[in-house]
Design a protein around this motif. Structure first.
Motif: not given
Length: 462
Positions: A311-312, A344-345, A438
């Motif tokens: 996710n980038n 989410e991760v 990020k």
């Protein structure tokens, strides 16, 4: 090496330099097959030199079958062996020497000579075999020179030590030869449990030749030892990597080095043997035998760090072990932060911990207990990590929510392969950790990263 036996009347001396003592264990007894030639009285004395030893008492069918198979597997130079029974002069029956019990086994007792006449003199009992693994008894004049079988209580005297001071390095593998006697299955377990390895596998005759040499030069030297080959429904295989072992020796590579150039059995397990031939060979035998064993493990250089993008976001797992504070500073030094593990991760990170080549179970993550000990916060943005686990994913996955100021640094465990767990731990404990960066546009893949990689990425970013 000279071995001297003394008695009140005289002294007998045996040169054991060129003799062999083959050892086999069955239940709680060790049987020693000695292939030098002595008369029955000498055999009796020699066996008594072993602690609590005697000439073998082979009255049970199971022991008789076991020893016949041992003789068949070791290709002995003798065909008859003194055991512990005799018939004294003018006596009608043979008697076992341990308790004076009468020998009774007409079905397997073969009298020497077709026109047998019981002699007036003394006779002693020999053990032999028929059809490879049928045990038989023979009567012989006690003065004849024959090989012998001794027995003694089995004591596993070894402490798991290797025959060499260090592991033996051959190409990309390390090998250890262990004296400790185990069944084949027990050896498989021992290699995994104690040495984080596997029962030895081989790829060529260079490897088997070197290990055969080390069987010899260890002290005491060994004739053979378990390796990781076993017969399955599909044939002979090395079990740890499921590699087929061909049934015939290749005429060019000479591998696998089967004794007599091909496998002779459809069942059992493999030993690496150095005494049946001039080179180390594979020999099939029963998996229940207790023998020394060889473990092996691939030489793997664990990288300092491995990266992945999701996710980038770029995540870096560090395999160097540091305290929480050291891990925090390491992340900062590379323009990253200790990872904030969101719903989410979290499963992607647990997958990274368990599905790559270098498996880990505990990592530092970017949470820290606040000063009053009421809540953990993500150090990246001071967001409080809620205590109440919610939803089908049960996030956050707390072990418990009774926090302790003695354990203020946040750890994430991987349990049952893919189940995450949060709990506070001692910040000074050194372990692996995960950093994150990020909004990067690096390639989305697993890989090993060194400092040059970081500099290249940083150059692209800034």
């Amino acid at each position: 090496m000279k071995f001297r036996l003394s008695s009140a009347d005289d002294c007998m001396e045996f040169d054991w330099e060129d003799t062999k003592e083959l050892s086999f264990v069955y239940l709680n007894k060790e049987y020693l097959i000695l292939e030098y030639r002595v008369n029955w009285d000498e055999a009796l004395i020699i066996c008594q030199t072993f602690e609590n030893g005697s000439l073998a008492i082979i009255r049970d069918l199971e022991v008789r079958t076991f020893l016949a198979r041992c003789l068949e597997e070791t290709a002995p130079n003798a065909d008859t062996y003194w055991i512990g029974a005799e018939r004294r002069k003018n006596a009608e029956h043979f008697f076992w020497i341990d308790n004076g019990e009468q020998f009774v086994d007409n079905n397997c007792f073969i009298l020497r000579g077709t026109d047998y006449i019981r002699p007036q003199g003394r006779e002693c009992l020999c053990f032999s075999r028929r059809n490879h693994n049928d045990g038989l008894y023979f009567n012989l004049d006690c003065k004849l020179k024959r090989a012998l079988i001794c027995e003694r209580p089995f004591e596993n005297k070894y402490d798991g030590s290797m025959t060499t001071a260090e592991w033996i390095i051959v190409n990309d593998y390390k090998y250890g030869i262990f004296y400790d006697r185990k069944s084949w299955s027990q050896a498989v377990r021992a290699c995994q449990k104690y040495y984080n390895g596997e029962l030895a596998t081989f790829r060529n005759t260079n490897e088997t030749g070197i290990l055969g040499k080390y069987l010899l030069i260890g002290r005491p030297s060994l004739e053979n030892a378990w390796i990781g080959g076993r017969y399955t429904e599909s044939g002979w295989r090395f079990i740890s990597d499921d590699v087929i072992i061909p049934d015939h020796k290749d005429s060019v590579t000479h591998f696998p080095p089967w004794f007599l150039n091909q496998t002779r059995q459809r069942g059992g397990c493999l030993v690496l043997d150095r005494h049946l031939a001039n080179e180390a060979v594979f020999v099939e035998t029963r998996c229940s035998r207790r023998m020394s064993y060889i473990c092996s493990k691939k030489i793997v250089q664990t990288p300092e760090k491995v990266y992945h993008t999701f996710n980038n976001v770029e995540y870096t797992i560090y395999y160097i072990k540091q305290s929480w504070d050291e891990a925090y500073e390491t992340c900062l030094a590379h323009n990253t932060t200790l990872v904030k593990v969101t719903l989410e991760v979290i499963h992607a990170l647990v997958h990274m911990m368990g599905e790559m080549d270098y498996e880990i179970y505990h990592v530092w993550i970017g949470g820290r207990l606040n000063e009053d000990g009421t809540n953990f916060e993500w150090v990246e943005d001071n967001e409080i990590i809620k205590k109440q686990s919610e939803g089908i994913d049960w996030y956050p996955p707390w072990y418990d929510t009774e926090f302790d100021l003695k354990y203020p640094c946040l750890n994430m465990d991987r349990e049952n392969h893919n189940r995450p767990m949060f709990y506070g731990a001692d910040c000074g404990h050194a372990q692996e950790f995960i950093c994150e960066r990020k909004h990067t546009k690096v390639h989305a893949s697993f890989g090993v990263m060194d400092d040059d990689d970081f500099q290249e990425i940083e150059g692209r970013m800034f």
